[in-house]
Design an enzyme around this catalytic site. Structure first.
Site, PDB file in Angstrom:
ATOM      1  N   ARG A   1      -2.117  -0.818   5.473  1.00 30.58           N
ATOM      2  CA  ARG A   1      -3.356  -1.293   4.853  1.00 30.58           C
ATOM      3  C   ARG A   1      -3.135  -2.677   4.237  1.00 30.58           C
ATOM      4  NH1 ARG A   1      -4.855   3.611   0.921  1.00 30.58           N
ATOM      5  NH2 ARG A   1      -2.714   4.216   1.313  1.00 30.58           N
TER       6      ARG A   1
ATOM      7  N   CYS B   1       0.863  -1.181   0.000  1.00 33.67           N
ATOM      8  CA  CYS B   1       0.000   0.000   0.000  1.00 33.67           C
ATOM      9  C   CYS B   1       0.895   1.225   0.000  1.00 33.67           C
ATOM     10  CB  CYS B   1      -0.972  -0.019   1.171  1.00 33.67           C
ATOM     11  SG  CYS B   1      -0.183  -0.133   2.785  1.00 33.67           S
TER      12      CYS B   1
END
Lengths: 280, 141
Positions: free
Chosen positions: A243, A238
């Protein structure tokens, strides 16, 4: 309906409620919002701050083996403790904490499905008292970097055409934005994605109530939708690797992929590397 | 009203845990906004779009004093706390005082060092919004 590949890594809010006083279980809260634990947390849970505790404070890296040992000893976690993670934002930070614990070789790691949001929505008790846990003598037996990808691994992976999942928002993937929408720029000089990467924003794997989507839905999203499969080697990334730890968790535990790595250097590294290939 | 310098000193002297306690206090003391703002249908015009969390700011100038009203939902205590610092620092000052307030006010609080840099993202946007609104308001009046 298909079940998750490893359903035992997910526990329900009911299960956590029943194990609050279980001496073999340590409940860990890991949030993006640093005040939530102090405002109220599950009784007997301990707080981990992903940024000031789970990352090295000098160089860009996970917490060192020595600091991790000191941290877990201080918080009263033993090598054989079953650690149940929960947190805000659909367990995004809980998954990041779990990934770090796995890199540092902690064996029993679980996630409370639905995270903090589900616990609160169900009207369950939150307390302010911080538990006093007896200190332990935690020892890291082996660091497991097989679940972590570094930039050279990513380059090799990309060159051999293996699967890459970019879990950022579509605008970050397309290069239109250099950072998450509405988040200030965090220092990438170039926009776009690693060539060959498919785009599945991390939150696609979560329901509105913070729980993970069903196994069937996950197969639909990642396999039918994006052509990933169990037999492939996958690297998820990410912007800074948090994430993507959520997606790493989903692919590894819920879909049972055996070779998934989280590239924690992610876009803030790749987008700054001289001559790193980029696609828009 | 707490002065800018007092707030800076309060934060500079705090360690990590004290800073968390301070932010909780600020979060809890953010005044409720008057109904004339909360019930407005065009509330979105007052949203600070640089913030991922919904943050709304209203500025009024009356008798040479700037009144700042802010709304941040309770499930986001850190952002509420951060915005509340700005309200506390600047509410009731004159437009000139706000326009000349130090540009590095936020960095002087030391939030980035003690709480992690990414936690203060967005706050600079709110600060800039307050300054700009005051400037715009002063220009037209």
């Amino acid at each position: 309906m298909a079940d998750y590949a490893n359903p035992e890594v997910l526990v329900s809010t009911d299960w956590v409620q029943e194990h609050i006083d279980d001496p073999g279980v340590v409940i860990v809260e890991s949030n993006e919002d640093i005040l939530l634990y102090e405002i109220g947390h599950i009784r007997n849970s301990v707080k981990f701050d992903w940024q000031t505790e789970l990352q090295d404070q000098l160089i860009r890296d996970c917490v060192s083996k020595e600091s991790f040992e000191a941290l877990l000893s201080e918080k009263g976690i033993s090598n054989d403790s079953a650690v149940v993670f929960y947190g805000d934002r659909s367990n995004w930070w809980a998954c990041y904490a779990l990934w770090t614990f796995k890199v540092l070789g902690h064996e029993k790691c679980l996630i409370m499905d639905g995270g903090r949001q589900k616990w609160v929505d169900e009207g369950r008790e939150l307390v302010k008292d911080v538990p006093e846990r007896a200190k332990t003598d935690y020892k890291v037996s082996a660091v497991d970097e097989s679940i972590r990808a570094f930039r050279d691994d990513v380059l090799e992976h990309m060159s051999s055409g293996e699967s890459l999942v970019d879990v950022r928002s579509p605008k970050e993937y397309s290069g239109e934005l250099l950072h998450m929408e509405a988040y200030p720029q965090e220092g990438a000089l170039r926009g776009g994605h690693i060539p060959g990467a498919v785009n599945v924003p991390w939150a696609t794997a979560a329901n509105e109530d913070g729980t993970f989507r069903s196994a069937d839905e996950l197969v639909e999203i990642y396999e039918k939708g994006q052509g990933l499969s169990k037999d492939k080697n996958v690297i998820a990334y990410c912007r800074i690797g948090e994430r993507s730890s959520h997606t790493w968790f989903v692919l590894t535990y819920l879909l049972g992929y055996e070779n998934v790595r989280n590239y924690d250097g992610s876009w803030t590294e790749w987008g700054n590397l001289v001559r790193a290939p980029i696609e828009k | 009203m707490t002065s800018i310098d007092e707030i800076v000193r309060e934060f500079q002297d705090a360690d990590h845990q004290e800073m968390i306690e301070l932010l909780i206090d600020y979060s809890e003391s953010l005044p409720e906004i008057p109904k004339r703002f909360s019930e407005r249908v065009d509330k979105d015009l007052n949203r600070v779009h640089e913030c991922e969390t919904p943050v709304f700011i209203w500025i009024e100038i009356e008798d040479g004093k700037v009144n700042i009203f802010a709304d941040v939902p309770e499930p986001f205590p850190t952002v509420r706390g951060l915005v509340s610092i700005l309200v506390s620092a600047f509410d009731g000052l004159s437009p000139e005082e706000i326009e000349s307030a130090p540009v590095d006010f936020i960095s002087r609080l030391g939030l980035a060092q003690k709480l992690g840099i990414r936690r203060v993202r967005g706050l600079s946007a709110v600060y800039a919004r307050i300054k700009n609104e005051v400037k715009k308001y002063s220009e037209v009046t």
